[in-house]
Motif scaffolding. Structure first.
Motif, short mmCIF file in Angstrom:
data_model
loop_
_atom_site.label_atom_id
_atom_site.label_comp_id
_atom_site.label_asym_id
_atom_site.label_seq_id
_atom_site.Cartn_x
_atom_site.Cartn_y
_atom_site.Cartn_z
N GLN A 173 -30.60 58.35 36.67
CA GLN A 173 -30.05 58.07 37.99
C GLN A 173 -29.65 59.37 38.67
O GLN A 173 -28.91 60.17 38.12
N SER B 177 -22.83 71.53 32.22
CA SER B 177 -23.05 70.09 32.09
C SER B 177 -23.30 69.71 30.63
O SER B 177 -22.68 68.78 30.13
N SER C 188 -28.93 57.15 24.89
CA SER C 188 -28.36 58.50 24.88
C SER C 188 -29.41 59.54 25.28
O SER C 188 -29.05 60.61 25.77
N ALA D 64 -29.18 59.43 28.94
CA ALA D 64 -27.95 60.10 29.35
C ALA D 64 -28.12 61.61 29.30
O ALA D 64 -27.63 62.33 30.16
N ASP E 243 -16.32 67.70 38.65
CA ASP E 243 -17.60 67.13 38.23
C ASP E 243 -17.39 66.38 36.92
O ASP E 243 -17.30 66.99 35.86
N GLN F 211 -33.44 55.87 41.08
CA GLN F 211 -33.74 55.93 39.65
C GLN F 211 -35.11 56.50 39.44
O GLN F 211 -36.06 56.19 40.15
N ASN G 87 -21.90 60.28 32.08
CA ASN G 87 -23.23 60.06 31.49
C ASN G 87 -23.10 59.71 30.02
O ASN G 87 -23.80 58.83 29.52
N ARG G 88 -22.20 60.42 29.33
CA ARG G 88 -22.01 60.14 27.92
C ARG G 88 -21.52 58.70 27.74
O ARG G 88 -22.00 57.96 26.89
N LYS H 22 -21.98 56.27 29.73
CA LYS H 22 -23.08 55.36 30.07
C LYS H 22 -23.96 55.14 28.84
O LYS H 22 -24.37 54.02 28.54
N GLY H 23 -24.21 56.23 28.09
CA GLY H 23 -24.99 56.13 26.87
C GLY H 23 -24.30 55.26 25.82
O GLY H 23 -24.95 54.62 25.01
N ARG I 75 -19.52 64.10 35.93
CA ARG I 75 -20.80 63.45 35.62
C ARG I 75 -21.19 63.55 34.15
O ARG I 75 -21.60 62.53 33.59
N PRO I 76 -21.08 64.74 33.51
CA PRO I 76 -21.50 64.80 32.10
C PRO I 76 -20.75 63.78 31.24
O PRO I 76 -21.36 63.10 30.41
N GLN J 188 -30.24 62.66 32.24
CA GLN J 188 -29.45 62.53 33.46
C GLN J 188 -28.49 63.72 33.60
O GLN J 188 -28.34 64.30 34.66
N THR J 189 -27.85 64.09 32.49
CA THR J 189 -26.93 65.23 32.51
C THR J 189 -27.68 66.52 32.85
O THR J 189 -27.21 67.35 33.63
N GLN K 292 -28.58 66.54 36.55
CA GLN K 292 -27.41 66.80 37.39
C GLN K 292 -26.93 68.23 37.23
O GLN K 292 -26.48 68.86 38.19
N GLU L 230 -22.29 56.83 41.06
CA GLU L 230 -23.45 57.72 41.09
C GLU L 230 -24.19 57.76 39.76
O GLU L 230 -25.42 57.78 39.72
N THR L 231 -23.44 57.77 38.66
CA THR L 231 -24.09 57.88 37.35
C THR L 231 -24.58 56.52 36.86
O THR L 231 -25.29 56.46 35.86
N GLY M 257 -35.36 55.75 34.54
CA GLY M 257 -34.06 55.41 33.97
C GLY M 257 -32.97 56.43 34.27
O GLY M 257 -31.80 56.18 34.04
#
Lengths: 392, 295
Positions: free
Chosen positions: B141, B257, B5, B8, A207, B136, A213-214, A216-217, A209-210, B11-12, B15, A241-242, B139
């Motif tokens: 995802q 996460s 952020s 983000a 995984d 979405q 995601n970071r 992405k930020g 994703r975290p 989103q985290t 998930q 996906e993210t 914002g």
């Protein structure tokens, strides 16, 4: 008891058979190889095996070496360092003139130290960790480029593309990944990039994703990955996906350079840049033919650069035995004067810039286009046009 | 924090909750088995691997959609669990305590090695078009397969609760959990009930495997990691406590996460284990268990 009779009558036959095998041992030259036929690097091991076999077939079809056929003694290290060392010991006891192997850097490094101690040359076909040849030792020779060449060719290319300033790097937490992470974070600032994040991950992590995601930020221009096969697929899927959407996503060889990556990641791999040193469209003489033969050896599956590197390693081994005989020390001396042009590219082992016995091959940048690796840089080798920036 | 952020973070979190839902499903199976039979199933993750590989095989051979293979995997998992209880665990008799530990460990080894022999060591995945589809929301995802997994978990757990609290079978299961001898005296066939419970537990693990398959790759020893996760989930929630297992799963997903997001990705597995140790030290009955009076 009647059941024993056939056994007894078979005894002379068995004796003849074993004598026969002793006899044949004198007419072949054993080349030792260690790779990962099982375990987590098994896909790469299969690629290596195909490369070895294609080369041996070619050499033997041309009459072998000094009138003798080459025989591959292939040992499985099960993707484990201790098993690799045991396998190497077994090969040394068989009195092989040299050993080719292994796949992973973390396994190859201890292997090179052991073989230097027993004074048997190790010919590294694929492992890219810098420290294998820097400083290296007189008994270790490497066909593949060191990891910094892969990263440097990528970063030079990013410089040519221009207009990008920030990057993040994520690699596996092992010898190969750390080597790449080191190179990337050292070379990027020099190329005018700011490294926003650098991370490693442990094997078995599925995984991402975290982290993604970071990233992405942080909205970087470039994302650079280095990882083995299964993680490359998971990364590509989870990037999609993210919603992480940088201008460039690049993979440093290894997992990303595998046909399995294309198959597993499907459309999510599209437009990834992957650094390699051999692809089906390279322009070395005989490359197309080598591709066809490797594909056949893999039962119709697409070969990767790892197969081609292993092919070249076996050719270099045969060449060294042809010139040096079967004594490990003489083979080592012969390797230092290797001058070969192969369908994989040129092979010479030079010592320069702190590296020992290191071959140098032109770094290619390929891009995944319509589910295929297409060489897009350098200009002299390109067969396609780069798509940049990456469509969102 | 800028808006990117903040997004983000959410989103985290989302998930983490959805992943946690899957952990809850895995943990519920383990907790159910423990609650009724006092058996800790060390092969739990390997049963999840079976679910993944059946899905993979059906997809490769007949191109069957991963979610459709639930129709095969759920009954197959149930049958497997039922038979294991009937023909292995039930025969341990008085040695069930330590015997079940060794028996399930052995079963796990048999499963992972059989998968290795049948499917090979290399990691394999299924490539379905919707595997990476997302939608979405403000914002944030969200992956559709991850959402399906979360919803699937919800359905399975609500279904289990209806079974336990609204049916005669459920009453018999609860009676067996509370007092097997008493239940037997009231005419409950406890051996039958225990086989059903083990079947349900294995089916839950296998269903989790199916739900994971579009998201992840699989390999024969994939289960090890999930056995550990199932333990953490059950201990966080309190052993044998079903609502606790659900909450424990969600907590674990979110801890992992957010820890990976803010602290470091490298200690990802450590976050859950730290929580596990803290709970064992400070609240041995689990975060959501009934407080045990100490004498």
């Amino acid at each position: 008891m009647p059941s024993i009779a056939p056994l007894i009558s078979a005894l002379p036959l068995l004796a003849a058979l074993s004598l026969g095998s002793v006899g044949s041992a004198q007419t072949t030259i054993k080349i030792g190889a260690v790779t990962s036929l099982s375990g987590r690097f098994a896909t790469f091991g299969r690629m290596q095996e195909a490369g070895f076999r294609v080369a041996i077939e070619e050499i033997n079809a041309a009459g072998g070496v000094a009138g003798k056929k080459l025989e591959l003694v292939l040992e499985d290290d099960a993707s484990d360092t201790n098993k690799a060392l045991n396998a190497a010991e077994k090969l040394v006891n068989l009195k092989v003139p040299l050993v080719i192997g292994a796949y992973a850097s973390g396994i190859t490094k201890p292997l090179s130290q052991y073989l230097a101690r027993v004074k048997v040359p190790l010919l590294v076909a694929t492992a890219v960790d810098e420290t294998i040849t820097k400083p290296g030792n007189p008994y270790t020779f490497r066909i593949n480029n060191q990891s910094s060449v892969y990263t440097r060719s990528l970063i030079e290319q990013l410089g040519r593309m221009g207009g990008m300033k920030t990057a993040v790097v994520l690699t596996s937490n092992d010898a190969f990944g750390k080597s790449v992470l080191n190179d990337v974070t050292r070379l990027l600032p020099g190329a005018g990039y700011q490294v926003l994040s650098k991370d490693t991950y442990d094997k078995g992590l599925t995984d991402f994703r975290p982290l993604l995601n970071r990233y992405k930020g942080q909205n970087p221009d470039v994302v650079i990955f280095a990882s083995y096969e299964e993680d490359a697929v998971a990364l590509a899927k989870q990037v999609k996906e993210t919603g992480l959407a940088p201008k460039v996503i690049a993979g440093i060889a290894t997992g990303f350079a595998l046909p399995d990556f294309l198959a597993g990641a499907g459309s999510t791999a599209e437009n990834y840049l992957v650094t390699m040193i051999w692809n089906r469209d390279v322009r070395y003489p005989g490359a197309r033919n080598l591709y066809t033969r490797l594909k056949k050896a893999l039962g119709g599956n697409e070969p990767s650069q790892h197969a081609a590197q292993s092919y070249a390693a076996m050719l270099a081994a045969a060449d060294a035995v042809r010139r040096g005989g079967t004594d490990p020390e003489k083979v080592r001396l012969a390797l230092t004067t290797t001058r070969l042009n192969t369908a994989f590219g040129p092979v010479t082992f030079r010592s320069y810039g702190g590296y020992t016995n290191q071959n140098a091959v032109v770094g290619l940048i390929t891009q995944v286009q319509n589910g295929q690796f297409v060489t897009v840089a350098p200009a002299t080798a390109a067969t396609g046009k780069m798509i940049f920036p990456r469509p969102r | 924090m800028d808006s990117a952020s903040v997004t983000a973070f959410f989103q985290t979190l989302a998930q983490g909750l959805l992943t946690g839902g899957l952990y809850a499903l895995i943990g519920t199976g383990l907790s159910l088995i423990f609650g009724v039979m006092k058996v800790i199933n060390f092969a739990h993750g390997d049963f999840l691997a079976i679910g993944m590989f059946i899905t993979l095989a059906l997809f490769k051979a007949f191109n069957i959609d991963p979610y459709l293979s639930l129709l095969v995997v759920a009954p197959a998992g149930f049958a497997l669990g039922f038979l294991i209880q009937r023909f292995v665990l039930a025969r341990l008799g008085d040695r069930l305590g330590e015997g079940s530990m060794l028996a399930t460990l052995g079963l796990g080894l048999i499963v992972s090695n059989t998968l290795l022999l049948t499917f090979g060591a290399q990691p394999q995945s299924i490539n379905v078009p919707y595997a990476t589809t997302t939608f979405q929301f403000a914002g944030v995802q969200i992956s559709i397969p991850l959402l399906v997994a979360g919803l699937g978990t919800l359905v399975a757990i609500v279904g289990l609760n209806l079974l336990l609290y609204r049916t005669e079978l459920g009453r018999a299961i609860r009676a067996t959990a509370q007092n097997p001898l008493g239940a037997e005296l009231q005419g409950v066939k406890t051996t039958q009930i225990q086989a059903i419970v083990f079947g349900l537990g294995v089916a839950f693990a296998a269903i989790a495997g199916v739900l994971l398959m579009p998201l992840l790759y699989t390999f024969p020893t994939v289960g090890e990691n999930y056995t550990t996760k199932a333990f953490i989930v059950t201990v966080l929630g309190g052993l044998g406590n079903l609502p606790g297992a659900v909450a424990g799963g969600l907590v674990l997903g979110v801890i992992e996460s957010l820890g990976a997001f803010y602290i470091s990705n490298n200690y990802r597995d450590a976050y859950g284990l730290i929580a596990f140790l803290l709970v064992l030290l400070l609240r041995p009955e689990g975060l959501f268990g009934k407080t045990v009076k100490r004498v």
